[in-house]
Motif scaffolding. Structure first.
Motif, PDB file in Angstrom:
ATOM      1  N   HIS A  77       0.828  -1.202   0.000  1.00 40.33           N
ATOM      2  CA  HIS A  77       0.000   0.000   0.000  1.00 40.33           C
ATOM      3  C   HIS A  77       0.867   1.258   0.000  1.00 40.33           C
ATOM      4  O   HIS A  77       0.676   2.164  -0.825  1.00 40.33           O
ATOM      5  N   ALA A  78       1.836   1.311   0.906  1.00 43.52           N
ATOM      6  CA  ALA A  78       2.704   2.486   0.998  1.00 43.52           C
ATOM      7  C   ALA A  78       3.571   2.619  -0.246  1.00 43.52           C
ATOM      8  O   ALA A  78       3.770   3.731  -0.763  1.00 43.52           O
ATOM      9  N   GLY A  79       4.092   1.503  -0.751  1.00 45.32           N
ATOM     10  CA  GLY A  79       4.936   1.553  -1.944  1.00 45.32           C
ATOM     11  C   GLY A  79       4.182   2.009  -3.175  1.00 45.32           C
ATOM     12  O   GLY A  79       4.717   2.769  -3.997  1.00 45.32           O
ATOM     13  N   ALA A  80       2.933   1.558  -3.310  1.00 47.01           N
ATOM     14  CA  ALA A  80       2.129   1.959  -4.466  1.00 47.01           C
ATOM     15  C   ALA A  80       1.899   3.464  -4.467  1.00 47.01           C
ATOM     16  O   ALA A  80       2.029   4.123  -5.513  1.00 47.01           O
ATOM     17  N   PHE A  81       1.580   4.025  -3.310  1.00 46.91           N
ATOM     18  CA  PHE A  81       1.346   5.469  -3.257  1.00 46.91           C
ATOM     19  C   PHE A  81       2.645   6.257  -3.438  1.00 46.91           C
ATOM     20  O   PHE A  81       2.626   7.365  -3.997  1.00 46.91           O
TER      21      PHE A  81
END
Length: 247
Positions: free
Chosen positions: A108-112
């Motif tokens: 989730h954090a990497g995608a954003f």
């Protein structure tokens, strides 16, 4: 498994804005989620199942229409309806509860992170392209002094597509995250609402990119990125219930 397929289906339908194959895969995923839900809960057991079936069928039909130049607008319209039905199904499906694995949090954090970086370049190039196009229409003789529009356009669309895909993945994984924290994939939380509005603005931009010019084009791009930035920089100060809120 039903929830995972539904999330995959919504993501596929969202990507179908500019990838017809993704729209078809998303439709199949929605139909698969409907089949699993019927297997587990019974036929027509609740509105989520009906929404999944309708969304899957509309997505598949929209994919075939996107391949016909004269009916492309209708295909995008059906894709939008399929997306709305998929989001409704996510809202209606029961959530499993409990904590979420660390891998989902990192994803989730990497995608954003990828989304913010790519959109920073894509939005900047898009705004420059829109304003330059407007200026050259008013004074064509200034074309020799400006950067080629095709270069800006290529830079814009390349980075915007990467950013849009990453934002869609981040939003989808965030919905799964919300199941564990809020008990629902959609919540009236400042952070989630601003991300959802920013993603919807980007979706609208891709839907209308052939018609938008000048200030409306630049304004829609800036609005989308401003909403996404607000989710990161402003929402934590408004009492967001997101796990990353400021203490």
């Amino acid at each position: 498994m039903t929830l995972a397929l539904a999330l995959l289906g919504v993501g596929g339908v969202a990507l179908g804005v500019f990838l017809p194959r993704a729209l078809a895969l998303g439709g199949l995923a929605l139909l698969g989620a409907a089949f699993l839900h019927a297997w587990e809960e019974g036929l027509l057991a609740g509105p989520a199942q009906v929404a999944l079936v309708l969304g899957g069928l509309l997505a598949l039909r929209g994919k075939t229409l996107l391949e016909r130049p004269r009916l492309k607008a209708l295909g995008r319209y059906l894709g939008f309806l399929a997306l709305a039905l998929g989001l409704f199904a996510l809202k209606a499906l029961p959530h499993p509860g409990g904590g979420l694995p660390l891998a989902l949090t990192l994803f989730h954090a990497g995608a954003f992170l990828v989304g913010y970086l790519a959109l920073a370049v894509g939005v900047g190039a898009g705004v420059m392209c829109a304003l330059q196009d407007l200026r050259l229409r008013r004074a064509p003789e200034r074309a020799l002094e400006a950067a080629p529009l095709w270069s800006l356009r290529r830079l814009e669309m390349g980075y915007l597509r990467v950013g849009y895909v990453a934002t869609t993945l981040g939003l989808g994984s965030g919905m799964a995250w919300a199941f564990g924290y809020f008990g629902s994939p959609l919540s009236l939380d400042p952070k989630e609402v601003s991300v959802l509005l920013g993603w919807a603005s980007l979706t609208l931009y891709f839907l209308l990119e052939e018609r938008l010019r000048g200030y409306p084009r630049a304004g829609l791009l800036l609005l989308a990125y401003a909403l996404l930035l607000f989710a990161f920089l402003g929402a934590p100060f408004l009492g967001s219930r997101h796990p990353s809120r400021l203490q």
